[in-house]
Design a protein around this motif. Sequence first.
Motif, short mmCIF file in Angstrom:
data_model
loop_
_atom_site.label_atom_id
_atom_site.label_comp_id
_atom_site.label_asym_id
_atom_site.label_seq_id
_atom_site.Cartn_x
_atom_site.Cartn_y
_atom_site.Cartn_z
N LEU A 1 38.01 36.24 52.48
CA LEU A 1 39.30 35.62 52.19
C LEU A 1 39.72 34.64 53.29
O LEU A 1 40.29 33.59 53.01
N GLU A 2 39.42 35.00 54.54
CA GLU A 2 39.76 34.10 55.65
C GLU A 2 39.04 32.77 55.52
O GLU A 2 39.57 31.72 55.83
N GLY A 3 37.78 32.87 55.06
CA GLY A 3 36.98 31.64 54.97
C GLY A 3 37.16 30.91 53.66
O GLY A 3 36.83 29.73 53.55
N PHE A 4 37.69 31.58 52.63
CA PHE A 4 37.70 31.01 51.28
C PHE A 4 38.47 29.69 51.18
O PHE A 4 37.95 28.70 50.66
N SER B 1 35.00 36.99 41.07
CA SER B 1 35.43 35.89 40.20
C SER B 1 35.75 34.64 41.03
O SER B 1 35.38 33.53 40.67
N LEU B 2 36.44 34.85 42.16
CA LEU B 2 36.78 33.73 43.04
C LEU B 2 35.53 33.03 43.52
O LEU B 2 35.45 31.80 43.56
N THR C 1 43.41 28.84 37.99
CA THR C 1 42.72 30.12 37.99
C THR C 1 42.54 30.64 39.40
O THR C 1 42.78 31.82 39.68
N VAL C 2 42.11 29.75 40.30
CA VAL C 2 41.93 30.18 41.69
C VAL C 2 43.26 30.68 42.23
O VAL C 2 43.34 31.75 42.85
#
Lengths: 448, 448
Positions: free
Chosen positions: A234-237, A311-312, A398-399
Amino acid sequence: MDLECASQETVKQGLLARGWPPIKGFSKHVKTKVLEFFSHLIKLGQDDPRRVVHSLKAGLALTLVSLFYYYQPLYKSFGVSAMWAVITVVVVFEFSVGATLGKGVNRGLATLLAGGLAVGAHQLANLSGRIGEPIVLGFFVFLQAAVSTFVRFCPQIKARYDYGLLIFILTFSLISISGFRDDEVFELVHKRLLTVLIGGSTCVIISVLLFPVWAGQDLHNLIASNMEKIGIFLEGFGDEYFKMPEDGESKEDRPLLQGYKSVLDCKTNEDALANFARWEPRHGRFQFRHPWKQYLKIGALTRKCAYRIESLNGHLYADIQAKREIRSKIQETCTIMSMESGKALKELSMAIKTMVKPFAADIHIENSKSSVKNLDTLLKSGLWDDETDLLEVVPVATVASLLIDVVTCTAEIAESVNELATMLKFEVVEPTVSPEKPETGQPKIEIS
Amino acid sequence: MDLECASQETVKQGLLARGWPPIKGFSKHVKTKVLEFFSHLIKLGQDDPRRVVHSLKAGLALTLVSLFYYYQPLYKSFGVSAMWAVITVVVVFEFSVGATLGKGVNRGLATLLAGGLAVGAHQLANLSGRIGEPIVLGFFVFLQAAVSTFVRFCPQIKARYDYGLLIFILTFSLISISGFRDDEVFELVHKRLLTVLIGGSTCVIISVLLFPVWAGQDLHNLIASNMEKIGIFLEGFGDEYFKMPEDGESKEDRPLLQGYKSVLDCKTNEDALANFARWEPRHGRFQFRHPWKQYLKIGALTRKCAYRIESLNGHLYADIQAKREIRSKIQETCTIMSMESGKALKELSMAIKTMVKPFAADIHIENSKSSVKNLDTLLKSGLWDDETDLLEVVPVATVASLLIDVVTCTAEIAESVNELATMLKFEVVEPTVSPEKPETGQPKIEIS
C-alpha cells in the motif's frame, strides 16, 4: 602393421568419440541436478537456520534413546521393548515445541487408554474359549478400528487428536491381538507405556531445552509479517500507479510489491500453527492460554484485505490505463489513502512484533479516513469536466473504490489489534516524535 | 419422634434440592454435548457416505492382517514380526487410493533401502570391536537422522516422499541398533520387509477393490464444483445487485450466493489431492499420467476469479448503494456480463464433469465480451447527465470494472479448460438446442 594399429586406434577413438557425448551429456545432467539439489538444501538452511538446529536435535534425541540398547542394565529391564522408545522419538519429534508436545501427549494418553481397553478386551475374549477367542478379538478389533477411523473425519477432532486416534487404533489392535499368543498382556502394556513415556519425554525435553522453536512465536511473527507485506504494497502503490512509465521501462520490472501474494494462501499454515501453539506452556511473552483465536481473527481480516489488494494489483499492470489528466485529479487523495493505510498497517505490525500499544496507527487511519472524505468532496464538486470520457473514469474510480475498501479493512484490522492489545495488556510507550498530519498541499510519497 | 423424623427428612430433601441442581445441570450439559457430537457424526456420514464405507474397510483390513496372529501356520513363520503387518495397515490405510498407494510405496521402498544400508552399517560397526561398535553405530544413527530430517524440509520432497523419509529414519535406526543385540540382522530385515509388503498390499488391494475412492476423481470434481459455485454467484449477482430491497427485507438474508467463499481457501486441498492422484493407476476416464498440473492451473485461475468475486460481494451488501437512476443506466449490460460469465463457467464446469467438449461456453463468453463493448459505448456516449453526483457513480463504476475483470478471468479459465479438453481428447457432442444470443432489449434474468 603400424598402419593397421594406427587405423584400429582411430576406429576405437571414433567409437569412443561417438559413444561419449550421450554418456557425457547424461552424467553432466545428473551432476547439474545434484548440484542444484545441494544448493537448494543450502538455501533452505540459510533461509531458516533453525532447520539445521532441528535436524541436529533430532539426531541427538535418537542417539540418546538408542542407549537403551547399548547400555546393558537398561537393556536388561526393557529388552526388545526399547524399540518403542526409538519409534516414539522418530515419529513424535517435530519442528516446534507445540507440535512435539501435542504428538507426545496424544501418543501417551492414547497408549494408556487403548492399553487399558485392550486388557479388558483380552479378559473378555479369554472367557469365550480357545475357538471363540479369535472371533471375539477380531470383532473388537474391527469395531474399534471402524469407529475410531470414522471419528477421525470429524474436523474438530482431526485438528487436535488425529494422531492420538491413530495410536489408539494401533495400540488396541497390537495389545489385544498379542494377548492371543502371550498371556502377559499386562506386562506388555506396562512396558509399552513406559517406553513410550521415555521416548516422548526425551523429545519434549530436548525440544524445550535446546534452542526451542515455539509455534506460538511463529504464528505471532507470521501474522505481523503478513500485515507488514500488505503495508509495503500500500505504501508503494500510489507512487507506482500514478507514475507514468518512462520509455522502454515496464512496470512489471518491479517485483518489490509482489510480497503480498503469499498472504493469500496462508490460512492452512495459520490454522496449523494455532493448533500447535495451544499445546505450548508459558514461554517468553506468551502465556499458556494466549488468545490464539484473536490472532486467527486478525489473520482472516488481513487476508480479506489481501483479496482487495489482489484486485488493486490487477489495475497496477492493466493494459489500459486512464489518461494522466484524469488520474492526476485524484492522485493526491488516493496516494494519501493508500500511503496512510500502509503506514497504519506497518505500525500495527510493529506493535504486534514489539507488543507495544500501537500509538500512531490511529492517527494514520484517521488521516486515511479523512482522505476518503476529501475524495468524496472532490467527486461531489464535479471533478472531471463534461468532455471527459466516462470510459476512462471507470478504472480510476475502481482504484479509488478499492482503496476505500482497503481503508475500511485497515480500520477493522486496527480494531482487532487493539482488542489483542487490551487482552495482552500491551505496554504503553510514549513516542519521542509524534507523527504529523499529512499536508494537503503536496502528497508525501517518501517510503519510510 | 414423628416430628423429628419429618424435620430430618425436610433437611435431607433440602440438601438434595440444593445439591441436585448443579449435578443435574452438569449431567444435562454432558448429555447435550454427547448428543451434539453424535448428531455431528451422523451428519458427517450423510454428507459423504464414503466415509462410513472407508471406516468399515479400515476395520476389515486390520481384521484380515490380524489373522497372522490367530492362524497357527502363519504365526509360525512370522512370529512377533507379524506386528509390523498390523502397524503397516494402521498407518498406511488412507481415504483415497492415491494416498494409500503413495504411503505404501514410500513405506516399502524406504524399508528396503534403509534395511540394506543398516545391514551395511552393522557390518562396518562389527569391524570396530565390542567397545567401538556402539560408538560407530551411534554415529551412523545420528548422521542419517540429522541428514534425513533436514532433507524433509525440502518442499518438493516433503510433498511426495515425506513419509518415506520418516520410515527410512525409523527402519535404519531400528535395524542398526537391533544389530547390536542380535546378529541375525539379515533375517530381521527380511522379515520386516516381508511383513511390511503384506500389510501394504492388503491396504492397496482393499482400497482398490472395495468401493475405491480415487483422489483424481475427487480433484476433478472439486475443480468442476468450484467453477460451478462461482458461476452460481455470477448468475445471481446482477439480479441481486440491481434489485431494490423491499421494506423490512435485508439483502443479507440470502445465503444462496455465499457458496463461493469455500473456493478462496482450497489451494492446500487441491495440492494434496493432486499429489495423491499422481500415484494412482489408470481408472475410469483417468490415465496414469493424467495432466493433473492442468487441473491445478484451472484451480488457480478459478481462485483468482473468486478473489474478484469477494470484492464484488462486498458491494452487494454495502451500506451505501448508488441511486436507482444511476444503477439502472448500466443495469442491462452489467447483468448480461455477469449472467453470461456465470453461464459460461457453469457450462465449463459441466464440460469437465462430463468430459465433453464445452460447446456453448465460447458463445456465452463472446456474449459477455460484447456486453463489455456495449458498456464501453454506453460510457463513451456520456451516460449520466451533468447533474449526476460523481460520488454515486463510483460504486457502480467499480462493480462494472470488477465485472470486466471477471469476464477476463472467465475467458482465461475457458482457455485452460479448452487446453485440458485437447489434452484429454474430450468427446464432441452436438447439442440439440443451440443457445441463443441474448436480446439486447431486455436483460434475461431467469436463473437456470
